[in-house]
Design a protein around this motif. Structure first.
Motif, short mmCIF file in Angstrom:
data_model
loop_
_atom_site.label_atom_id
_atom_site.label_comp_id
_atom_site.label_asym_id
_atom_site.label_seq_id
_atom_site.Cartn_x
_atom_site.Cartn_y
_atom_site.Cartn_z
N ARG A 137 -0.30 -6.02 5.09
CA ARG A 137 -0.33 -5.87 3.63
C ARG A 137 -0.91 -4.53 3.19
O ARG A 137 -0.42 -3.90 2.26
N ARG A 192 4.14 -4.66 -2.23
CA ARG A 192 3.01 -5.57 -2.10
C ARG A 192 2.98 -6.56 -3.26
O ARG A 192 2.82 -7.77 -3.06
N ASP A 214 3.43 -10.44 -2.66
CA ASP A 214 2.31 -11.29 -3.09
C ASP A 214 2.82 -12.40 -4.00
O ASP A 214 2.46 -13.57 -3.84
#
Length: 130
Positions: free
Chosen positions: A86, A94, A98
């Motif tokens: 990550r 990201r 997420d």
């Protein structure tokens, strides 16, 4: 569950709750059939509680437990692998990934809760509640 499994759940929980901004009011209304997933005091998905409910489902509905357990493990395994990379991913990617893992966790925990509710509601009368 193995010690590494608990660590993966904690890491995934931290991952899922650590980067989410405060929730804005939703414009989407929920149907009566929707079952909210377990949340912590910050309003984020509580994966530890979700896993406890999944475990309890094994005695209420063994067939559903088997299916949901496999899905839970896939989500946790994926989140654990993603956590390792990550920090190397660009911010746009990201944010998207997420959100994807958070969505998967919320959806799965809601399904676990719904199956638990359906299984418990059917127990007293022996009737399936649809």
């Amino acid at each position: 569950m193995k010690k590494s499994g608990y660590i993966a759940v904690i890491v995934a929980g931290l991952f899922l709750t650590g980067c989410a901004p405060k929730k804005a009011p939703s414009l989407v209304t929920q149907t009566a059939e929707a079952v909210a997933p377990p949340t912590n005091p910050d309003g984020e998905v509580d994966m530890v509680q979700c896993e406890k409910e999944l475990s309890a489902l094994s005695s209420v509905s063994p067939a559903k437990y088997t299916d949901l357990k496999a899905r839970f493990e896939r989500v946790m395994h994926g989140a654990s692998g993603y956590t390792n990379v990550r920090g190397s991913v660009n911010p746009e990617t990201r944010n998207a990934i997420d959100a994807l893992y958070k969505f998967q966790a919320v959806k799965l925990c809601s399904e676990i809760r719904a199956e638990m509710l359906k299984g418990l509601a059917a127990k007293p009368t022996g009737e399936n509640i649809e």
